[in-house]
Design a protein around this motif. Structure first.
Motif, PDB file in Angstrom:
ATOM      1  N   PRO A   1      -0.409  27.947 -15.735  1.00  0.00           N
ATOM      2  CA  PRO A   1       0.422  28.471 -14.653  1.00  0.00           C
ATOM      3  C   PRO A   1       1.206  29.692 -15.153  1.00  0.00           C
ATOM      4  O   PRO A   1       1.724  29.692 -16.268  1.00  0.00           O
ATOM      5  CB  PRO A   1       1.377  27.322 -14.321  1.00  0.00           C
ATOM      6  CG  PRO A   1       0.724  26.103 -14.881  1.00  0.00           C
ATOM      7  CD  PRO A   1      -0.051  26.571 -16.073  1.00  0.00           C
ATOM      8  N   ARG A   2       1.274  30.734 -14.337  1.00  0.00           N
ATOM      9  CA  ARG A   2       1.972  31.948 -14.750  1.00  0.00           C
ATOM     10  C   ARG A   2       3.435  31.677 -15.080  1.00  0.00           C
ATOM     11  O   ARG A   2       3.977  32.266 -16.015  1.00  0.00           O
ATOM     12  CB  ARG A   2       1.858  33.036 -13.676  1.00  0.00           C
ATOM     13  CG  ARG A   2       0.442  33.592 -13.589  1.00  0.00           C
ATOM     14  CD  ARG A   2       0.339  34.811 -12.748  1.00  0.00           C
ATOM     15  NE  ARG A   2       1.084  34.684 -11.498  1.00  0.00           N
ATOM     16  CZ  ARG A   2       1.258  35.669 -10.647  1.00  0.00           C
ATOM     17  NH1 ARG A   2       0.769  36.856 -10.890  1.00  0.00           N
ATOM     18  NH2 ARG A   2       1.929  35.476  -9.536  1.00  0.00           N
ATOM     19  N   GLU A   3       4.086  30.767 -14.335  1.00  0.00           N
ATOM     20  CA  GLU A   3       5.487  30.449 -14.626  1.00  0.00           C
ATOM     21  C   GLU A   3       5.628  29.885 -16.040  1.00  0.00           C
ATOM     22  O   GLU A   3       6.609  30.148 -16.730  1.00  0.00           O
ATOM     23  CB  GLU A   3       6.041  29.430 -13.615  1.00  0.00           C
ATOM     24  CG  GLU A   3       6.029  29.894 -12.187  1.00  0.00           C
ATOM     25  CD  GLU A   3       4.670  29.698 -11.506  1.00  0.00           C
ATOM     26  OE1 GLU A   3       3.852  28.873 -11.976  1.00  0.00           O
ATOM     27  OE2 GLU A   3       4.431  30.401 -10.524  1.00  0.00           O
ATOM     28  N   GLU A   4       4.654  29.093 -16.456  1.00  0.00           N
ATOM     29  CA  GLU A   4       4.685  28.490 -17.791  1.00  0.00           C
ATOM     30  C   GLU A   4       4.458  29.564 -18.858  1.00  0.00           C
ATOM     31  O   GLU A   4       5.085  29.540 -19.920  1.00  0.00           O
ATOM     32  CB  GLU A   4       3.615  27.403 -17.869  1.00  0.00           C
ATOM     33  CG  GLU A   4       3.750  26.429 -18.984  1.00  0.00           C
ATOM     34  CD  GLU A   4       5.104  25.742 -19.110  1.00  0.00           C
ATOM     35  OE1 GLU A   4       5.474  25.476 -20.263  1.00  0.00           O
ATOM     36  OE2 GLU A   4       5.802  25.485 -18.123  1.00  0.00           O
ATOM     37  N   LEU A   5       3.589  30.529 -18.591  1.00  0.00           N
ATOM     38  CA  LEU A   5       3.370  31.635 -19.526  1.00  0.00           C
ATOM     39  C   LEU A   5       4.637  32.473 -19.661  1.00  0.00           C
ATOM     40  O   LEU A   5       5.004  32.878 -20.766  1.00  0.00           O
ATOM     41  CB  LEU A   5       2.196  32.508 -19.052  1.00  0.00           C
ATOM     42  CG  LEU A   5       0.822  31.836 -19.066  1.00  0.00           C
ATOM     43  CD1 LEU A   5      -0.198  32.709 -18.361  1.00  0.00           C
ATOM     44  CD2 LEU A   5       0.384  31.523 -20.489  1.00  0.00           C
TER      45      LEU A   5
END
Length: 92
Positions: free
Chosen positions: A70-74
């Protein structure tokens, strides 16, 4: 001027990303490219694979055997890895 060619100041940073990197979840090679383009953090897809096995990398989800980041996690992982802003080089 197309959306992909707009300068960063013309709108959100999302418009400057290649279409493949605008998805909510990215494959490992896309995650490595996203981290480099958005955060300036260079990490190889193989390194992300190693982190997935030993820990220390960004969180991911699995769809069958495919890891999806997930982009938020990156974004969270990159911010954590970069640390806080330093205003002087003196010792504490």
């Amino acid at each position: 001027m197309t959306e992909e060619l707009k300068p960063a100041s013309a709108g959100s940073a999302e418009l400057c990303l290649p279409p493949a990197l605008r998805k909510p979840r990215l494959r490992r090679w896309e995650a490595a490219e996203y981290l480099k383009l958005v955060h300036g953090v260079e990490v190889a897809p193989a390194t992300l694979a190693k982190y997935a096995s030993v820990g220390g990398g960004p969180g991911y989800q699995k769809s069958l055997r495919t890891p999806l980041y997930p982009r938020e996690e990156l974004d969270r992982w990159a911010a954590e890895r970069l640390g806080g802003v330093i205003t002087h080089s003196g010792q504490a």
